[in-house]
Scaffold this active site. Structure first.
Site, mmCIF file in Angstrom:
data_model
loop_
_atom_site.group_PDB
_atom_site.id
_atom_site.type_symbol
_atom_site.label_atom_id
_atom_site.label_comp_id
_atom_site.label_asym_id
_atom_site.label_seq_id
_atom_site.Cartn_x
_atom_site.Cartn_y
_atom_site.Cartn_z
ATOM 1 N N ARG A 1 -7.277 -0.347 -6.993
ATOM 2 C CA ARG A 1 -7.540 0.796 -6.086
ATOM 3 C C ARG A 1 -7.661 2.061 -6.954
ATOM 4 N NH1 ARG A 1 -4.291 1.176 -0.630
ATOM 5 N NH2 ARG A 1 -6.212 2.279 -0.099
ATOM 6 N N ASN B 1 -5.344 12.554 0.026
ATOM 7 C CA ASN B 1 -4.478 11.721 0.865
ATOM 8 C C ASN B 1 -5.381 11.000 1.863
ATOM 9 O OD1 ASN B 1 -1.777 10.833 1.625
ATOM 10 N ND2 ASN B 1 -2.070 11.996 3.510
ATOM 11 N N LYS B 2 -4.783 10.192 2.684
ATOM 12 C CA LYS B 2 -5.535 9.363 3.641
ATOM 13 C C LYS B 2 -6.588 10.171 4.400
ATOM 14 C CE LYS B 2 -5.349 5.889 4.052
ATOM 15 N NZ LYS B 2 -6.363 5.071 3.296
ATOM 16 N N ASP C 1 -1.876 10.868 -2.453
ATOM 17 C CA ASP C 1 -2.258 9.805 -3.394
ATOM 18 C C ASP C 1 -2.535 10.347 -4.786
ATOM 19 O OD1 ASP C 1 -2.857 8.517 -0.670
ATOM 20 O OD2 ASP C 1 -2.854 6.895 -2.139
ATOM 21 N N ARG D 1 0.853 -1.190 0.000
ATOM 22 C CA ARG D 1 0.000 0.000 0.000
ATOM 23 C C ARG D 1 0.889 1.240 0.000
ATOM 24 N NH1 ARG D 1 1.964 1.932 3.906
ATOM 25 N NH2 ARG D 1 0.727 3.819 3.596
ATOM 26 N N GLY D 2 0.234 2.407 -0.157
ATOM 27 C CA GLY D 2 1.002 3.640 -0.313
ATOM 28 C C GLY D 2 1.174 3.881 -1.804
ATOM 29 N N ALA D 3 0.870 5.108 -2.237
ATOM 30 C CA ALA D 3 0.762 5.366 -3.680
ATOM 31 C C ALA D 3 2.001 4.942 -4.496
ATOM 32 C CB ALA D 3 0.430 6.843 -3.896
ATOM 33 N N GLN E 1 -2.432 2.963 9.886
ATOM 34 C CA GLN E 1 -1.102 2.980 9.249
ATOM 35 C C GLN E 1 -0.086 3.771 10.068
ATOM 36 O OE1 GLN E 1 -4.006 3.528 7.687
ATOM 37 N NE2 GLN E 1 -3.956 2.926 5.539
HETATM 38 O O1 MRU Z 1 -4.639 3.419 1.923
HETATM 39 P P1 MRU Z 1 -3.146 3.586 1.898
HETATM 40 O O2 MRU Z 1 -2.463 3.077 3.113
HETATM 41 O O3 MRU Z 1 -2.554 3.064 0.609
HETATM 42 O O4 MRU Z 1 -2.965 5.170 1.876
HETATM 43 C C1 MRU Z 1 -1.666 5.692 1.865
HETATM 44 C C2 MRU Z 1 -1.630 7.164 1.972
HETATM 45 O O5 MRU Z 1 -2.626 7.834 2.054
HETATM 46 C C3 MRU Z 1 -0.272 7.801 1.857
HETATM 47 O O6 MRU Z 1 -0.205 8.977 2.609
HETATM 48 C C4 MRU Z 1 0.007 8.128 0.390
HETATM 49 O O7 MRU Z 1 -0.238 7.034 -0.425
HETATM 50 C C5 MRU Z 1 1.381 8.600 0.188
HETATM 51 S S1 MRU Z 1 2.562 7.311 0.378
HETATM 52 C C6 MRU Z 1 4.089 7.948 0.072
#
Ligand code: MRU
Length: 353
Positions: free
Chosen positions: A94, A254-255, A244, A51-53, A203
């Site tokens: 996603r 973002n999250k 994201d 996970r994470g963009a 997270q």
């Molecule tokens: O749902 P996730 O855990 O994939 O969400 C991640 C985030 O929101 C991060 O802040 C974002 O992807 C940046 S990661 C460098």
């Protein structure tokens, strides 16, 4: 993790398959999942093993190669048709992180532009996935170091608040927001990181805190609802988050919870930075209202481990991301420098001209 250092790599090409750190099990178990088929990669992205963009982008690039290598044909058109289906599968995992779509498009472009045998196209696809992986690591180091320039000069050591996990786990390594934190720590500019726990997937509590502990970065975990209080008490000097998808005007997805953090940072006159690679900017969207927001299973809200938190009959709403309007963002830190939200589009126009 490399045994001689404490560096964390979320996606590793190894023995003709991909090793993913299983991020659903951290911090209690530090284990890897071996992926050798594109269907399994799609599932790993959906279930947030990875996970994470940026990490999703890297994983999807390898997923494209894994799908490509299974296509058995000597016919170029047939190969490309099949590969489009692999791309479709990975795109459906996603919806919000644009790095996923960016990496898949780059892999498709590589396939279309590579002349030669099918075998040669497959090899070029593997090389491109590896290049995306390495470039992301370099990009994160550049973001981390560029971020140093915008940190307030006083106090000498800063307390930074972050949300979710934008660290090594969320990228090819080092991280974006956490990359800036790592660089600040290296330069003696970090007093402490405050990490929001980040409901509902935690997270911050599970992943960001774990990463910090690996490297001795002082970290304090707070619940999301404590951020405003901490700011009012003067405990926070700067907020830095990842992204994201950033629209052309700087609006940033973002999250979930990032938007409220930006509002309270503004109310307390605390700088609010977004750290992200330029591949996270979606110049095709004029503003954030058009960013697709993923809605996830309600179980993420009502269940912690095996414990059910709410009475049956309750309804839930579980958007995984929110959009922070650009007017709440002090600057966006990228691998090519630091931009105000308005400067982003000008930078792109200059690049294209
Ligand atoms: O749902 P996730 O855990 O994939 O969400 C991640 C985030 O929101 C991060 O802040 C974002 O992807 C940046 S990661 C460098």
């Amino acid at each position: 993790m490399n045994s001689s250092t404490n560096q964390v790599y979320s996606v590793i090409w190894h023995n003709n398959s991909v090793s993913l750190i299983d991020q659903t099990r951290l911090p209690s178990e530090y284990t890897f999942v071996e992926i050798s088929r594109c269907e399994d990669m799609a599932q790993a992205i959906k279930t947030m093993i990875v996970r994470g963009a940026p990490a999703i982008g890297v994983a999807a690039a390898y997923g494209m190669y894994l799908g490509a290598r299974e296509i058995e044909t000597g016919d170029r058109d047939e190969f490309l048709n099949h590969l489009e289906k692999v791309a479709e599968l990975l795109r459906s995992t996603r919806p919000t992180a644009v790095n996923l779509f960016w990496a898949i498009s780059r892999m498709m472009r590589t396939a279309y532009e590579t002349l030669g045998t099918i075998e040669e196209i497959k090899q070029t696809l593997l090389q491109t996935a590896q290049a995306i992986n390495i470039e992301d690591l370099q990009t994160c180091h550049a973001i981390g170091d560029n971020g140093l320039a915008v940190l307030p000069k006083t106090p000498a050591q800063l307390t930074i608040l972050t949300h979710c996990n934008a660290g090594a786990l969320a990228t090819a390594g080092y991280g974006t927001a956490l990359g800036v934190v790592r660089s600040a720590f290296r330069e003696g500019r970090l007093a402490r990181l405050f990490a929001d726990e980040t409901r509902p997937r935690l997270q911050g509590a599970r992943l960001t805190a774990w990463e910090c502990v690996q490297e001795g970065i002082p970290v304090t975990v707070i619940t999301d609802s404590m951020a405003a209080h901490c700011m009012k008490q003067g405990l926070i000097d700067v907020v830095i988050v990842g992204a994201d998808r950033i629209a052309a005007n700087g609006d940033t997805a973002n999250k979930i919870g990032t938007y409220s953090l930006a509002l309270v940072a503004k109310a307390h006159n605390i700088p609010f930075f977004v750290a992200a690679p330029l591949s996270t900017v979606d110049f095709s969207l004029s503003d954030g209202s058009r960013i697709p927001i993923e809605e996830r299973n309600s179980e993420e809200i009502y269940k912690i481990g095996n414990t059910i938190l709410t009475a049956s009959g309750v309804e839930f709403y579980n958007p995984a991301f929110d959009v922070t309007p650009s007017k709440l963002i002090t600057s966006i830190v990228t691998e090519h420098g630091v931009f105000s939200p308005e400067e982003l589009i000008k930078y792109q126009e200059k690049k294209v001209a």
